[in-house]
Write a protein that holds these residues in place. Structure first.
Motif, PDB file in Angstrom:
ATOM      1  N   PHE A  34       0.834  -1.199   0.000  1.00 10.24           N
ATOM      2  CA  PHE A  34       0.000   0.000   0.000  1.00 10.24           C
ATOM      3  C   PHE A  34       0.871   1.251   0.000  1.00 10.24           C
ATOM      4  CE2 PHE A  34      -3.832   2.309   1.257  1.00 10.24           C
ATOM      5  CZ  PHE A  34      -4.780   1.570   0.583  1.00 10.24           C
ATOM      6  N   GLU A  35       1.868   1.254   0.877  1.00 17.07           N
ATOM      7  CA  GLU A  35       2.773   2.405   0.983  1.00 17.07           C
ATOM      8  C   GLU A  35       3.466   2.647  -0.369  1.00 17.07           C
ATOM      9  OE1 GLU A  35       5.695   2.169   4.066  1.00 17.07           O
ATOM     10  OE2 GLU A  35       6.790   3.914   3.315  1.00 17.07           O
ATOM     11  N   ASN A  36       4.001   1.571  -0.938  1.00 12.66           N
ATOM     12  CA  ASN A  36       4.730   1.692  -2.193  1.00 12.66           C
ATOM     13  C   ASN A  36       3.820   2.065  -3.362  1.00 12.66           C
ATOM     14  OD1 ASN A  36       7.636   1.063  -1.675  1.00 12.66           O
ATOM     15  ND2 ASN A  36       6.630  -0.628  -0.640  1.00 12.66           N
ATOM     16  N   LEU A  37       2.609   1.549  -3.343  1.00 16.26           N
ATOM     17  CA  LEU A  37       1.648   1.885  -4.395  1.00 16.26           C
ATOM     18  C   LEU A  37       1.377   3.394  -4.386  1.00 16.26           C
ATOM     19  CD1 LEU A  37      -0.525   0.979  -6.537  1.00 16.26           C
ATOM     20  CD2 LEU A  37      -2.116   0.853  -4.643  1.00 16.26           C
ATOM     21  N   PHE A  38       1.108   3.917  -3.151  1.00 15.51           N
ATOM     22  CA  PHE A  38       0.808   5.345  -3.034  1.00 15.51           C
ATOM     23  C   PHE A  38       1.981   6.201  -3.492  1.00 15.51           C
ATOM     24  CE2 PHE A  38      -2.952   7.344  -1.277  1.00 15.51           C
ATOM     25  CZ  PHE A  38      -3.784   6.238  -1.228  1.00 15.51           C
ATOM     26  N   ASP A  39       3.176   5.833  -3.013  1.00  7.94           N
ATOM     27  CA  ASP A  39       4.362   6.607  -3.386  1.00  7.94           C
ATOM     28  C   ASP A  39       4.596   6.547  -4.898  1.00  7.94           C
ATOM     29  OD1 ASP A  39       4.826   7.568  -0.900  1.00  7.94           O
ATOM     30  OD2 ASP A  39       6.231   5.983  -0.305  1.00  7.94           O
ATOM     31  N   SER A  40       4.373   5.376  -5.511  1.00  8.10           N
ATOM     32  CA  SER A  40       4.573   5.238  -6.961  1.00  8.10           C
ATOM     33  C   SER A  40       3.558   6.070  -7.720  1.00  8.10           C
ATOM     34  CB  SER A  40       4.441   3.785  -7.412  1.00  8.10           C
ATOM     35  OG  SER A  40       5.251   2.986  -6.650  1.00  8.10           O
ATOM     36  N   ILE A  41       2.299   6.083  -7.231  1.00 10.40           N
ATOM     37  CA  ILE A  41       1.257   6.879  -7.913  1.00 10.40           C
ATOM     38  C   ILE A  41       1.652   8.354  -7.881  1.00 10.40           C
ATOM     39  CG2 ILE A  41      -1.150   7.669  -7.775  1.00 10.40           C
ATOM     40  CD1 ILE A  41      -1.894   4.857  -6.808  1.00 10.40           C
ATOM     41  N   LEU A  42       2.084   8.824  -6.656  1.00 12.48           N
ATOM     42  CA  LEU A  42       2.467  10.233  -6.515  1.00 12.48           C
ATOM     43  C   LEU A  42       3.619  10.583  -7.455  1.00 12.48           C
ATOM     44  CD1 LEU A  42       2.144  10.977  -2.711  1.00 12.48           C
ATOM     45  CD2 LEU A  42       0.834  11.955  -4.589  1.00 12.48           C
ATOM     46  N   LYS A  63       3.548  13.181 -10.524  1.00 11.74           N
ATOM     47  CA  LYS A  63       4.520  14.285 -10.590  1.00 11.74           C
ATOM     48  C   LYS A  63       5.253  14.288 -11.934  1.00 11.74           C
ATOM     49  CE  LYS A  63       6.803  15.811  -6.455  1.00 11.74           C
ATOM     50  NZ  LYS A  63       7.768  15.338  -5.488  1.00 11.74           N
ATOM     51  N   GLU A  64       5.670  13.083 -12.357  1.00  7.03           N
ATOM     52  CA  GLU A  64       6.458  13.006 -13.601  1.00  7.03           C
ATOM     53  C   GLU A  64       5.583  12.855 -14.839  1.00  7.03           C
ATOM     54  OE1 GLU A  64       9.107   9.773 -12.837  1.00  7.03           O
ATOM     55  OE2 GLU A  64       9.892  10.808 -11.063  1.00  7.03           O
ATOM     56  N   ASN A  65       4.299  12.740 -14.561  1.00  9.59           N
ATOM     57  CA  ASN A  65       3.347  12.587 -15.654  1.00  9.59           C
ATOM     58  C   ASN A  65       3.735  11.420 -16.578  1.00  9.59           C
ATOM     59  OD1 ASN A  65       1.015  13.169 -16.866  1.00  9.59           O
ATOM     60  ND2 ASN A  65       1.719  15.010 -17.958  1.00  9.59           N
ATOM     61  N   ALA A  66       4.132  10.299 -15.977  1.00 10.32           N
ATOM     62  CA  ALA A  66       4.591   9.163 -16.799  1.00 10.32           C
ATOM     63  C   ALA A  66       3.970   7.866 -16.283  1.00 10.32           C
ATOM     64  CB  ALA A  66       6.110   9.064 -16.716  1.00 10.32           C
ATOM     65  N   PHE A  67       3.806   6.910 -17.195  1.00 10.43           N
ATOM     66  CA  PHE A  67       3.241   5.608 -16.803  1.00 10.43           C
ATOM     67  C   PHE A  67       4.291   4.819 -16.022  1.00 10.43           C
ATOM     68  CE2 PHE A  67       2.876   1.078 -17.682  1.00 10.43           C
ATOM     69  CZ  PHE A  67       1.619   0.829 -17.155  1.00 10.43           C
ATOM     70  N   SER A  68       3.859   4.199 -14.931  1.00 14.79           N
ATOM     71  CA  SER A  68       4.823   3.415 -14.144  1.00 14.79           C
ATOM     72  C   SER A  68       4.350   1.973 -14.042  1.00 14.79           C
ATOM     73  CB  SER A  68       4.955   4.030 -12.752  1.00 14.79           C
ATOM     74  OG  SER A  68       5.543   3.100 -11.891  1.00 14.79           O
ATOM     75  N   ILE A  69       5.223   1.070 -14.459  1.00 15.06           N
ATOM     76  CA  ILE A  69       4.911  -0.370 -14.377  1.00 15.06           C
ATOM     77  C   ILE A  69       4.800  -0.813 -12.919  1.00 15.06           C
ATOM     78  CG2 ILE A  69       7.347  -1.099 -14.516  1.00 15.06           C
ATOM     79  CD1 ILE A  69       4.575  -2.978 -16.283  1.00 15.06           C
ATOM     80  N   GLU A  70       5.555  -0.050 -12.060  1.00  9.21           N
ATOM     81  CA  GLU A  70       5.551  -0.387 -10.620  1.00  9.21           C
ATOM     82  C   GLU A  70       4.127  -0.339 -10.052  1.00  9.21           C
ATOM     83  OE1 GLU A  70       8.194   2.077  -8.432  1.00  9.21           O
ATOM     84  OE2 GLU A  70       9.969   1.118  -9.261  1.00  9.21           O
ATOM     85  N   ILE A  71       3.367   0.648 -10.501  1.00  6.83           N
ATOM     86  CA  ILE A  71       1.988   0.790  -9.999  1.00  6.83           C
ATOM     87  C   ILE A  71       1.216  -0.491 -10.271  1.00  6.83           C
ATOM     88  CG2 ILE A  71      -0.198   2.039 -10.273  1.00  6.83           C
ATOM     89  CD1 ILE A  71       1.430   4.530 -10.925  1.00  6.83           C
ATOM     90  N   MET A  72       1.366  -0.992 -11.501  1.00  6.29           N
ATOM     91  CA  MET A  72       0.654  -2.216 -11.875  1.00  6.29           C
ATOM     92  C   MET A  72       1.094  -3.395 -10.999  1.00  6.29           C
ATOM     93  SD  MET A  72      -1.210  -0.884 -14.000  1.00  6.29           S
ATOM     94  CE  MET A  72      -2.178  -2.293 -14.390  1.00  6.29           C
ATOM     95  N   LEU A  73       2.411  -3.417 -10.763  1.00  8.68           N
ATOM     96  CA  LEU A  73       2.937  -4.534  -9.950  1.00  8.68           C
ATOM     97  C   LEU A  73       2.397  -4.486  -8.518  1.00  8.68           C
ATOM     98  CD1 LEU A  73       6.672  -4.763 -11.109  1.00  8.68           C
ATOM     99  CD2 LEU A  73       4.832  -6.405 -11.515  1.00  8.68           C
ATOM    100  N   TYR A  74       2.423  -3.251  -7.944  1.00 10.42           N
ATOM    101  CA  TYR A  74       1.918  -3.128  -6.560  1.00 10.42           C
ATOM    102  C   TYR A  74       0.419  -3.430  -6.484  1.00 10.42           C
ATOM    103  CZ  TYR A  74       6.431  -1.174  -5.268  1.00 10.42           C
ATOM    104  OH  TYR A  74       7.749  -1.022  -5.036  1.00 10.42           O
ATOM    105  N   LEU A  75      -0.296  -2.977  -7.517  1.00  9.68           N
ATOM    106  CA  LEU A  75      -1.749  -3.271  -7.551  1.00  9.68           C
ATOM    107  C   LEU A  75      -1.984  -4.778  -7.617  1.00  9.68           C
ATOM    108  CD1 LEU A  75      -3.445  -0.596  -9.837  1.00  9.68           C
ATOM    109  CD2 LEU A  75      -4.099  -1.248  -7.512  1.00  9.68           C
ATOM    110  N   ALA A  76      -1.197  -5.409  -8.509  1.00 12.96           N
ATOM    111  CA  ALA A  76      -1.319  -6.876  -8.642  1.00 12.96           C
ATOM    112  C   ALA A  76      -0.950  -7.553  -7.328  1.00 12.96           C
ATOM    113  CB  ALA A  76      -0.404  -7.373  -9.757  1.00 12.96           C
ATOM    114  N   GLY A  77       0.070  -7.004  -6.675  1.00 15.14           N
ATOM    115  CA  GLY A  77       0.501  -7.568  -5.384  1.00 15.14           C
ATOM    116  C   GLY A  77      -0.608  -7.480  -4.355  1.00 15.14           C
ATOM    117  N   LEU A  78      -1.261  -6.288  -4.337  1.00 13.53           N
ATOM    118  CA  LEU A  78      -2.353  -6.109  -3.351  1.00 13.53           C
ATOM    119  C   LEU A  78      -3.506  -7.070  -3.619  1.00 13.53           C
ATOM    120  CD1 LEU A  78      -2.648  -2.271  -2.703  1.00 13.53           C
ATOM    121  CD2 LEU A  78      -2.404  -4.074  -1.000  1.00 13.53           C
ATOM    122  N   ALA A  79      -3.872  -7.161  -4.920  1.00 13.14           N
ATOM    123  CA  ALA A  79      -4.951  -8.096  -5.273  1.00 13.14           C
ATOM    124  C   ALA A  79      -4.508  -9.519  -4.945  1.00 13.14           C
ATOM    125  CB  ALA A  79      -5.280  -7.971  -6.754  1.00 13.14           C
ATOM    126  N   GLY A  80      -3.221  -9.791  -5.193  1.00  7.22           N
ATOM    127  CA  GLY A  80      -2.677 -11.126  -4.918  1.00  7.22           C
ATOM    128  C   GLY A  80      -2.780 -11.499  -3.454  1.00  7.22           C
TER     129      GLY A  80
END
Ligand code: ATP
Length: 599
Positions: free
Chosen positions: A46-54, A58-75
């Protein structure tokens, strides 16, 4: 209960479950440990997902990390579900295996409990508690593994929080301590209540079975007694339910207060976290994660304290179960084996039922021998059945009964004695099994010997009837199972006589063997009995003098005592009570054909 006793209940439970399924126990323990770490994992994700989203915003760029953390949470949610379901299945299999083994063990141990114990309601309560209490062994393992799981979750999430600020330690005390106190207190009260409810629970079951069982229902219907028994059942049920609910309400009140504390501590922690963030001490991701962690704790803490209290309650039950086991083993004191039965002698035999002040047998002296026919007569409550239960070794009589003139009945292996006697009780069992099994069960080696079974059925006069049944000797009797054939009361009694005779013990005990037979059958059975049993011994209880007079010795009982004893001729000559009864018979015979009742 002291820590030592808790530990002994715990180790007993684990050893028992380990003995049934090592794999099952290992799987449960491993999955619970893994499940214990899942809350921390999801907080971290959760912490990492939030930080990655922020960072991505900020960078206005797609981050694969977000997908990974989301998948991790669902997992984590998926794995929690899958692991829980898997543990449930392993647990169910373990319970089935465990019950088969434990109940089998209890049934086997119960074989050595002296029968007299079953006459004592207190014993029946504790036996029932032990019998149902074996389930608590699994529950101890269950609740202790849940404690392990929740402790891992609690500590790991707390360490995460303390890493952020040590003030979160206060949370532990505000949240956990009151709950532990309440749960433990009520765990003990629940145990005491369930102990007290056993007797009333048995009453409840008794009334329930009266209203359901075919055998009892006919009398209840015809006498319009349904409402009478429903009321009794309801009274018992409501009383039990009220006590349980009263305790639940009391506990809930306190739990409500403790949960209010949880709620306040959540608000307090939230405000504190907000303060940390405003002062730049916490990232938004950490803020979201801390709030997640605190919310998680709100679920983990009650589950932890709840399983603590359940654990405590179950260990008390297991303690009872363990306490019940030693006397069972202690009962195995018999030493000698007998290979044949020649005689049974009672000297000054006195017997008291549990809690009775008056003896049911008072100073009896008698001798039973192989080849001798003994009749016991006497009015209702004279002690005839009690005497048979003592002579057959169902009740303990210490040194008052000797077998084969040298062995104390209490010093011989009961099984070897019971192998040598055949008994027909007044309230014999009616087994909902096949005709063949109903007779052959007393001599299983000869179960398939049709001629031997038929021999005794011909003697009782039931053979022709059975031959007409669709499956003859393989027909199932009773109305409990589909296709069962019901017999009349007299036919059941004839079957029970055949069962007793089929055992071919050295001495045969018959407690009112012909009470349900018609006069013609009774005469046939009695007149031929001595011929059928040959040189075996027989002791029979009867209320009919014309049946008793056929014996070599007649024992006349009154109020637990033998008042006259001897052959028919001798007792008639004596001109005492037996003579009086005999004369009554002659008078009645003049009036009608048939037997005469004594007492
Ligand atoms: N299980 C028991 N617990 C306590 N007392 C009992 C129990 N069974 C019988 N008694 C008492 O012991 C006494 C003798 O009973 P017992 O059944 O031996 O009499 P009985 O001569 O066989 O009577 P019946 O002819 O009516 O069958 C009675 O006073 C009875 O109340």
């Amino acid at each position: 209960m002291r820590t030592k006793q808790i530990i002994s209940s715990l180790s007993f439970s684990y050893k028992s479950v380990w003995g049934v399924s090592r794999i099952g126990l290992t799987v449960i323990l491993t999955t619970k440990i893994i499940l214990g770490f899942l809350p921390l994992l999801s907080v971290w994700l959760f912490e990492n997902l939030f930080d990655s989203i922020l960072a991505a915003v900020k960078e206005n760029a797609f981050s694969i990390e977000i997908m990974l953390y989301l998948a991790g949470l669902a997992g984590t949610v998926f794995f929690a579900f899958a692991f829980n379901k898997f543990t449930d299945i392993v647990r169910s299999i373990l319970i089935y295996k465990f019950e088969v083994k434990m109940k089998g063990k209890l049934f086997n141990s119960a074989k050595d409990i002296s029968y007299i114990n079953y006459e004592d309601p207190r014993f029946q309560n504790s036996f029932l508690r032990a019998f149902t209490g074996q389930k608590n062994i699994i529950s101890v393992v269950d609740s202790s593994t849940t404690i392990i799981q929740t402790t891992i979750s609690l500590i790991s999430v707390l360490i995460y929080l303390i890493n952020i600020s040590k003030y979160f330690l206060i949370l532990l005390f505000v949240m956990v301590i009151p709950l532990i106190f309440i749960e433990t207190k009520y765990g003990k009260q629940r145990f005491n209540l369930s102990k007290g409810l056993v007797e009333r629970g048995r009453k409840e079951n008794y009334f329930e079975s009266l209203l359901i069982r075919r055998e009892s229902l006919k009398e209840i219907r015809i006498n319009n007694l349904e409402n009478f028994f429903i009321l009794k059942w309801q009274t018992s049920y409501i009383k039990n339910a009220k006590e349980k609910i009263k305790l639940d309400i009391k506990q809930t009140k306190w739990l409500f207060l403790a949960n209010l504390l949880l709620f306040i501590s959540f608000i307090g922690s939230g405000t504190y976290v907000y303060y940390l963030m405003v002062n730049g001490l916490l990232t938004i991701g950490a803020l979201a994660a801390v709030l997640q962690a605190i919310q998680r704790l709100q679920g983990i803490v009650p589950s932890f304290t709840g399983s603590l209290s359940n654990f405590y309650e179950y260990t008390l039950h297991v303690r009872e179960f363990i306490n019940f086991l030693p006397p069972i083993n202690k009962c195995i004191e018999e030493k000698e084996t007998i290979n044949s039965l020649e005689s049974i002698e009672a000297t000054n035999l006195t017997f008291y039922y549990p809690d009775k002040l008056e003896p049911s047998l008072d100073n009896l002296n008698l001798s039973i021998k192989k080849g001798k026919k003994t009749a016991i007569i006497g009015g209702n409550g004279a002690g005839k059945t009690t005497l048979v239960k003592c002579l057959t070794g169902l009740y303990d009589t210490n040194d008052m009964i000797k077998i084969n003139t040298e062995y104390d009945i209490s010093k011989i292996i009961k099984k070897s004695y019971w192998d040598k006697i055949s008994v027909l009780f007044q309230d014999f069992n009616k087994y909902d099994l096949t005709v063949k099994e109903n007779i052959g069960m007393t001599n299983l080696d000869k179960l398939e010997n049709k001629e031997a079974i038929a021999k005794y059925m011909k003697y009782t006069g039931l053979h022709t009837y059975v031959e007409k049944l669709p499956l003859k000797y393989n027909s199932v009797l009773g109305r409990l199972f589909n296709g069962g054939q019901e017999l009349s009361g007299g036919q059941w009694q004839k079957l029970a006589i055949a069962r007793a005779l089929f055992k071919e013990g050295d001495i045969l005990f018959l407690d009112e063997p012909t009470s349900a037979l018609d006069p013609e059958s009774e005469l046939f059975v009695i007149e031929n009995l001595f011929e059928v049993i040959g040189d075996l011994g027989v002791v029979y209880i009867t209320h009919r003098i014309n049946v008793a007079m056929l014996a070599d010795e007649i024992i006349l009982m009154e109020n637990g005592r033998i008042i006259e004893q001897g052959s028919h001729e001798r007792l008639v000559k004596q001109r005492g009570r037996y003579f009086e009864l005999y004369n009554k018979q002659i008078e009645q015979l003049k009036k009608r054909r048939g037997g005469v009742s004594v007492g």
